[in-house]
Design an enzyme around this catalytic site. Structure first.
Site, PDB file in Angstrom:
ATOM      1  N   GLY A  99     -47.832 -27.043 -32.142  1.00 48.02           N
ATOM      2  CA  GLY A  99     -48.340 -26.296 -30.986  1.00 48.02           C
ATOM      3  C   GLY A  99     -47.595 -24.990 -30.773  1.00 48.02           C
ATOM      4  O   GLY A  99     -48.182 -23.956 -30.456  1.00 48.02           O
ATOM      5  N   CYS A 100     -46.290 -25.036 -30.965  1.00 52.34           N
ATOM      6  CA  CYS A 100     -45.463 -23.838 -30.763  1.00 52.34           C
ATOM      7  C   CYS A 100     -45.719 -22.800 -31.850  1.00 52.34           C
ATOM      8  O   CYS A 100     -45.681 -21.594 -31.599  1.00 52.34           O
ATOM      9  CB  CYS A 100     -43.990 -24.235 -30.711  1.00 52.34           C
ATOM     10  SG  CYS A 100     -43.643 -25.408 -29.376  1.00 52.34           S
TER      11      CYS A 100
END
EC number: 1.11.1.24
Length: 157
Positions: free
Chosen positions: A44-45
């Site tokens: 996600g990051c």
């Protein structure tokens, strides 16, 4: 102490990638997007950072600087930035000074276990150093576009 919309963001100094030290008060005259992410090099990051990276020219055109922040050490941040080709700096906030300032350390659950971690959040600071917008509990999809639109609107006003 928590930061509130329309109020000046307290000055802070932070170590970042590229052998840089950021001092918020030195960025007056520029809009600043500070986005907090849980951990470098996680899916996600990586997606979120890539979305900001791919829109950097548009942020630049809106006089807006992008800064990513996590509790990862400087080496992990440098590796993450290099591997993903990020064209902005990442702040290493191991002691959580910046995280505490923006109140993004929250109790989270992972695999049924509770732990304190960074709640994905983004803040837009205007050219006078005041908090213009905040996004908490961010979902990555479409987020960078929403932040860009807010930065462009603020820059045009």
């Amino acid at each position: 102490m928590s930061i509130t919309l329309g109020q000046p963001v307290p000055d802070f100094t932070a170590q970042a990638t590229g052998d840089t030290t950021f001092i918020l008060s030195e960025l007056k005259g520029k809009q600043v997007v500070i986005y907090f992410y849980p951990k470098a090099s996680t899916p996600g990051c990586t997606t979120e950072g890539g979305d900001f990276r791919d829109r950097k020219n548009a942020f630049d055109a809106a006089n807006t600087m992008i800064l990513g922040v996590s509790r990862d050490g400087l080496r992990a941040q440098e590796n993450f930035k290099t591997k993903q080709g990020f064209n902005f700096e990442l702040i290493s906030d191991k002691d959580e000074t910046v995280c505490q300032l923006f109140d993004v350390i929250k109790l989270k659950k992972l695999y049924g276990k509770e732990h304190l971690g960074i709640e994905r959040s983004t803040f837009l600071i205007d050219k006078d150093g005041k908090l213009a917008r905040e996004w908490r509990k961010v979902k990555v999809a479409g987020h960078a576009d929403e932040v860009l639109e807010a930065a462009q609107t603020l820059h045009a006003s």
